[in-house]
Scaffold this active site. Structure first.
Site, PDB file in Angstrom:
ATOM      1  N   VAL A  77      -7.729  -6.300  -6.548  1.00 47.52           N
ATOM      2  CA  VAL A  77      -7.031  -7.569  -6.312  1.00 47.52           C
ATOM      3  C   VAL A  77      -7.398  -8.079  -4.932  1.00 47.52           C
ATOM      4  CG1 VAL A  77      -4.758  -8.636  -5.978  1.00 47.52           C
ATOM      5  CG2 VAL A  77      -5.099  -7.008  -7.848  1.00 47.52           C
ATOM      6  N   ALA A 122      -7.100  -7.146   0.441  1.00 42.19           N
ATOM      7  CA  ALA A 122      -7.447  -6.767  -0.934  1.00 42.19           C
ATOM      8  C   ALA A 122      -6.949  -5.348  -1.170  1.00 42.19           C
ATOM      9  CB  ALA A 122      -8.953  -6.833  -1.144  1.00 42.19           C
ATOM     10  N   LYS A 123      -6.975  -4.909  -2.378  1.00 38.23           N
ATOM     11  CA  LYS A 123      -6.640  -3.506  -2.678  1.00 38.23           C
ATOM     12  C   LYS A 123      -7.188  -3.165  -4.049  1.00 38.23           C
ATOM     13  CE  LYS A 123      -4.478  -0.088  -0.670  1.00 38.23           C
ATOM     14  NZ  LYS A 123      -4.474   0.190   0.778  1.00 38.23           N
ATOM     15  N   GLY A 124      -7.427  -1.875  -4.264  1.00 41.68           N
ATOM     16  CA  GLY A 124      -7.878  -1.426  -5.577  1.00 41.68           C
ATOM     17  C   GLY A 124      -7.154  -0.155  -5.958  1.00 41.68           C
ATOM     18  N   ASP A 163      -7.973   5.224   0.521  1.00 39.61           N
ATOM     19  CA  ASP A 163      -6.504   5.164   0.524  1.00 39.61           C
ATOM     20  C   ASP A 163      -6.036   6.478  -0.114  1.00 39.61           C
ATOM     21  OD1 ASP A 163      -4.186   3.183   1.122  1.00 39.61           O
ATOM     22  OD2 ASP A 163      -3.706   3.876  -0.885  1.00 39.61           O
TER      23      ASP A 163
END
Ligand code: NAD
Length: 436
Positions: A77, A122-124, A163
């Site tokens: 995202v 953003a992040k996944g 992460d």
């Protein structure tokens, strides 16, 4: 396939006082709206920033070691590409949801603004418990996930990083897969890589180190001595173990640490080197001979001056905020404190260093690594650490000045969240409103 003890512990028994993962994006938007109200953010900008700009969900097959095929769900995202390319980690965890990834992406935007980096958030995430997979299966999963999200990422588009449950090895696989697919080496596509592949000195420790720099600044304004402070750390992974070690190097007595299985407590202080060896040997900190086992719920409420949540979100809620005994909470984790808990802690005089500042060390050194990749010009660990300290100190002052300028209720106490949760987002929202 490696099967750890965790296989018998499904997600539901993981020690989380309030599992609000499904509501996490609502929490992030609520926090943003409180801040936007305070600065009177224009409605159009508010609308834009309360949504995620682009979202990708993928379902992809992975061949397991026994020849069977498993289909996993993953997301990437991008909250806002307004400030520049987007940046944010990739998480492997069984409770990953699209709402969690959205919230983490939004928080990344504010975090980059707070420390002045030219990135949007953003992040996944992939919904998987990697402890149940072999190393080969994690590699297969990473390479396939990378290929699925490849059109979404790139050194000028969106740059992933480690992460929860991902590390330099996973970043190396992402870089290699991306590079194979385009036909040339692209070190700038990912940060948190191993040093041999263009990683930055100091990146592995940057989140914990930045958190301790933030604590140093807050302690100065609070008149708190770190040498006489007792510290409790929830989560003994990348962020938590480094923060614990550096607090001990400052002379603080680290009296408790934990991981997903539970924690350990010794009121006289833990020998962290011995704890790390015990964890490597047994897979958990629990059962350490020179300490008592405690649950993660008990750990949060232990007697101490400094509490560092460094595990997952949703750990400090209205249910336990009233029982927290620490004077200072430094959020190495993303989203550990709910807005209701913020209000309770503020009323009780507990200073909370919000995640978007307290754990910004990771993305800051990721930024150095990205610039290093674009310029092919590495820097020494001392240069990296000094620059990180400088950015954390300057950001602290900027947040404080902005909080005072807009008469944020907590400004007289230093940098911290307050009963309106406004300090969490004000400086970032402020920067963004000025910038747009
Ligand atoms: P990690 O996987 O290295 O470590 C996570 C630790 O938390 C492990 O020790 C794990 O056992 C423990 N844990 C998991 N569930 C738990 C639970 N319910 N209760 C207690 N402990 C639990 O992950 P990390 O990279 O250290 O990330 C930890 C937090 O820091 C996350 O919120 C992450 O988003 C945040 N963060 C990480 C970075 C980074 O650079 N790695 C940067 C900024 C923020």
């Amino acid at each position: 396939m490696i099967v750890s003890d965790d296989v018998h512990r499904g997600t539901s028994v993981v020690d989380r006082p309030e599992d609000n993962a499904d509501d996490l994006f609502a929490v992030a938007v609520e926090q943003f709206n409180i801040a936007a109200d305070v600065i009177g953010l224009e409605d159009g900008i508010r609308q834009i920033l309360s949504h995620c700009q682009r979202e990708l969900t993928v379902h992809f097959p992975v061949e397991m070691d026994d020849g069977s095929v498993h289909v996993f769900a993953g997301h990437r995202v991008r909250h806002s590409s307004l400030p520049g390319p987007t940046k944010g980690g990739i998480r492997y965890h069984q409770s990953v949801t699209i709402n969690e990834v959205r919230a983490l992406a939004m928080w990344m935007t504010w975090k980059c603004a707070v420390v002045g980096l030219p990135y949007g958030g953003a992040k996944g995430g992939v919904q998987v418990d990697p402890k149940l997979l072999s190393q080969n299966e994690v590699q297969n999963l990473t390479r396939r996930y990378t290929t699925e999200i490849q059109p979404f990422i790139g050194p000028n588009i969106d740059i992933p990083a480690p992460d929860v449950n991902t590390n330099p090895q996973v970043m190396a696989w992402i870089m290699d897969t991306y590079s194979m697919n385009v036909g040339y080496s692209v070190p700038g596509v990912v940060t948190g890589k191993p040093l041999e592949l263009g990683g930055s000195a100091g990146r592995n420790e940057a989140t914990g180190r930045g958190c301790v720099f933030a604590i140093e600044e807050a302690a100065k304004t609070q008149g708190m001595s770190l040498t006489s402070a007792r510290t409790v750390v929830q989560g003994f992974g990348n962020a938590g173990s480094v923060a614990a070690r550096l607090m001990a190097e400052h002379g603080s007595s680290v009296v408790a640490v934990s991981d997903s299985r539970g924690g350990i407590h010794n009121p006289n202080g833990l020998d962290l080197k011995a704890v790390a060896i015990h964890k490597r040997r047994t897979g958990t900190v629990q059962g350490f001979a020179e300490a008592e086992d405690v649950s993660n719920v008990q750990l949060i409420e232990l007697d101490c001056e400094i509490l560092i949540p460094a595990a997952l979100e949703g750990q400090i809620t209205r249910r336990n905020a009233g029982s927290i005994r620490a004077r200072l909470v430094a959020e190495a984790a993303n989203g550990p404190t709910s807005p209701e808990a913020d209000a309770i802690l503020y009323d009780r005089g507990v200073l909370v260093l919000p995640d978007i500042f307290a754990n910004a060390g990771g993305v800051t050194v990721s930024y150095f690594e990205w610039v290093q990749a674009l310029q092919a010009f590495p820097r020494s660990e001392d240069q990296v650490n000094e620059r990180l300290r400088d950015i954390m100190q300057r950001s602290y002052v900027t947040i404080l000045e902005t909080s005072r300028e807009i008469r944020c209720p907590s400004a007289d106490r230093g940098v911290g969240s307050c009963h309106r949760a406004s300090c969490r987002f004000l400086p970032a929202a402020w920067n963004l409103s000025v910038g747009t």
